[in-house]
Design a protein around this motif. Structure first.
Motif, PDB file in Angstrom:
ATOM      1  N   THR A 200       0.841  -1.204   0.000  1.00  0.00           N
ATOM      2  CA  THR A 200       0.000   0.000   0.000  1.00  0.00           C
ATOM      3  C   THR A 200       0.875   1.252   0.000  1.00  0.00           C
ATOM      4  O   THR A 200       1.777   1.373   0.827  1.00  0.00           O
ATOM      5  N   ALA A 201       0.581   2.141  -0.916  1.00  0.00           N
ATOM      6  CA  ALA A 201       1.299   3.433  -0.947  1.00  0.00           C
ATOM      7  C   ALA A 201       0.523   4.440  -0.102  1.00  0.00           C
ATOM      8  O   ALA A 201      -0.705   4.438  -0.113  1.00  0.00           O
ATOM      9  N   TRP A 202       1.245   5.276   0.597  1.00  0.00           N
ATOM     10  CA  TRP A 202       0.604   6.323   1.395  1.00  0.00           C
ATOM     11  C   TRP A 202       0.997   7.683   0.868  1.00  0.00           C
ATOM     12  O   TRP A 202       2.138   7.902   0.533  1.00  0.00           O
ATOM     13  N   GLU A 203       0.025   8.568   0.886  1.00  0.00           N
ATOM     14  CA  GLU A 203       0.316   9.990   0.656  1.00  0.00           C
ATOM     15  C   GLU A 203      -0.322  10.686   1.841  1.00  0.00           C
ATOM     16  O   GLU A 203      -1.547  10.668   1.985  1.00  0.00           O
ATOM     17  N   TRP A 204       0.475  11.238   2.701  1.00  0.00           N
ATOM     18  CA  TRP A 204      -0.035  11.806   3.937  1.00  0.00           C
ATOM     19  C   TRP A 204       0.297  13.300   3.980  1.00  0.00           C
ATOM     20  O   TRP A 204       1.446  13.676   4.183  1.00  0.00           O
ATOM     21  N   PHE A 205      -0.748  14.120   3.734  1.00  0.00           N
ATOM     22  CA  PHE A 205      -0.558  15.568   3.744  1.00  0.00           C
ATOM     23  C   PHE A 205      -0.701  16.050   5.190  1.00  0.00           C
ATOM     24  O   PHE A 205      -1.765  16.487   5.621  1.00  0.00           O
ATOM     25  N   ASP A 206       0.373  15.914   5.930  1.00  0.00           N
ATOM     26  CA  ASP A 206       0.361  16.298   7.341  1.00  0.00           C
ATOM     27  C   ASP A 206       0.588  17.811   7.430  1.00  0.00           C
ATOM     28  O   ASP A 206       0.890  18.464   6.433  1.00  0.00           O
TER      29      ASP A 206
END
Ligand SMILES: Cc1cc2nc3c(=O)[nH]c(=O)nc-3n(C[C@H](O)[C@H](O)[C@H](O)COP(=O)(O)OP(=O)(O)OC[C@H]3O[C@@H](n4cnc5c(N)ncnc54)[C@H](O)[C@@H]3O)c2cc1C
Length: 411
Positions: A200-206
């Motif tokens: 699973t790829a994550w894109e986390w706009f923190d």
């Protein structure tokens, strides 16, 4: 003075793929590259992992690139998760919903460069002029000329620039480009982690940072992609391995357990570039020289493959029919098609990259709302996934068809 039909400037993945696409056409092609041949045979590890769509995989197969990759150089991308701030659920793209066994693949850029070079060499047709820089180009109605820093001059019917988003040849023929410097730097680095990544790829706009995690072939290895203000990025890049691992585990809130540094840790300043034109008299741009995408939507090389394929097909067809492959109408047709294929996502990417790195209160509200709306709209998610999993055989992908309906463009 040597003479060729086409001189390609830049033997990066786009320029090399283009040369391979022309193999068998009977055209005399030269590739000019400032790096020495040894650096193309065994490219340096630049830390980039390239996410590839189904269409790119098909094109790489047709060019004989895919078959040259080692099994452990190909990682399967099953699902993707987009998170905003402290949001725990996020927007999930599941491969099951796309009807495909995977959303796409991840391959190291170093491996792509290597196989692109091997395929070009195996075809045995293009002439590589390595270890020299192009320092000047001239084109007019009668032909084109390329000046090299070793004093030599090459003549051609057409120049194809594949010399990066900051293309000097594009500048030399006077094509202006819109550039957006995001004022941020992207760090990429391979890490090991205690828990499995489940492909699973994550894109986390923190807030204050953007994090991505790209799953690699081994279930405990991923590439972390961290976007930070430039000075902060340099500080992280300078950390020793132990401090870096601890810092990443903390940034990812231990979601995959403890992380350890594998490396290398490479830094990329984020600048999006879109030229006003892709072509001029006896001149065309491909790859990043045509469309310099922000990496957040992972489309730079996917577009590079698409563009080189479109231009090579048009050239082969014209040459086969005895028509001039450098004609203005052919180049303008290529430009229209490639602009049509890339502009909507380029603009959308600029918007997403700007919005999701803005931590002001109104922006946070829009960020949260946009993600929640996207979460609830099934057709939107399916459309994004179809853009990744469509192999291009059945006409334009759904995202483009949707944009076409909103804003008809001349063909
Ligand atoms: C961090 C990061 C992550 C990315 N992730 C993805 C992804 O997931 N998916 C995706 O599709 N894309 C991704 N990309 C984009 C992708 O890496 C690029 O689109 C692709 O590598 C560009 O290839 P190119 O051949 O056009 O240009 P380049 O790789 O820049 O090659 C240009 C070549 O031209 C040569 N050259 C330049 N000037 C001259 C000159 N004057 N004379 C002679 N030679 C010259 C250079 O030496 C070089 O070899 C990412 C990019 C970055 C930075």
């Amino acid at each position: 003075m040597s003479r060729f039909d086409i001189v390609v400037v830049g033997a990066g993945p786009a320029g090399l793929s283009f040369a391979s696409s022309l193999a068998g056409s009977g055209l005399k092609v030269a590739l000019v590259e400032r790096q020495p041949r040894a650096a193309l045979v065994d490219p340096v590890d630049d830390g980039r992992e390239i996410a590839l769509t189904h269409r790119s995989q098909r094109l790489m197969r047709e060019l004989g690139l895919w078959q040259r990759l080692a099994e452990d150089e190909i990682a399967t991308l099953s699902d993707a998760l987009v998170l905003d701030g402290g949001d725990a659920d996020g927007l999930r793209f599941r491969h099951e919903d796309s009807g495909q066994p995977q959303l796409g693949w991840l391959v190291p850029n170093r491996a792509i460069r290597r196989v692109a070079f091997e395929a070009m060499e195996a075809a045995g047709e293009a002439t590589l002029i390595d270890g020299v820089r192009v320092i000047g180009v001239h084109t007019d109605a009668d032909g084109a000329e390329v000046r090299l820093d070793n004093g030599e001059c090459l003549q051609a019917d057409l120049i194809v620039a594949a010399d990066s988003r900051f293309s000097e040849t594009r500048r030399a023929v006077g094509i202006p480009a819109t550039m957006r410097d995001f004022g941020k730097t992207m760090l990429v680095c391979r890490v090991r982690h205690a828990r499995e990544h489940a492909q699973t790829a994550w894109e986390w706009f923190d807030y204050g940072q953007t994090l991505a995690l790209l799953p690699l072939h081994d279930a405990h290895t991923s590439s972390v992609v961290l976007t930070l203000p430039h000075q902060e990025a340099l500080t992280v890049q300078a950390m020793d391995a132990e401090t870096f691992g601890a810092d990443m585990s903390r940034r990812f809130q231990q979601r995959l357990g403890a992380m350890t540094f594998i490396g290398p840790c490479c830094a990329y300043p984020l600048v999006g570039v879109y030229p006003q034109r892709f072509v001029s008299e006896r001149f065309a741009t491909i790859g990043d020289a045509a469309v310099g995408m922000h990496p957040v939507t992972a489309h730079g090389f996917n577009f590079g493959l698409l563009g080189q394929d479109a231009l090579a097909r048009a050239i082969r067809e014209a040459h086969g029919a005895g028509r001039p492959f450098w004609s203005r109408s052919l180049l303008e047709r290529y430009e229209r098609g490639h602009r049509h294929a890339t502009r909507p996502l380029y603009l959308a990417t600029q918007l997403v990259a700007g919005l999701y790195t803005d931590d002001s209160v109104p922006a946070k509200f829009v960020r949260r709302t946009a993600l929640r709306v996207a979460q609830r709209i099934g057709p939107f998610r399916r459309m994004v996934m179809a853009g990744l999993t469509d192999d291009g055989r059945r006409g334009p992908p759904p995202l483009r068809k949707f944009v076409d309906r909103l804003r008809p463009m001349p063909r």
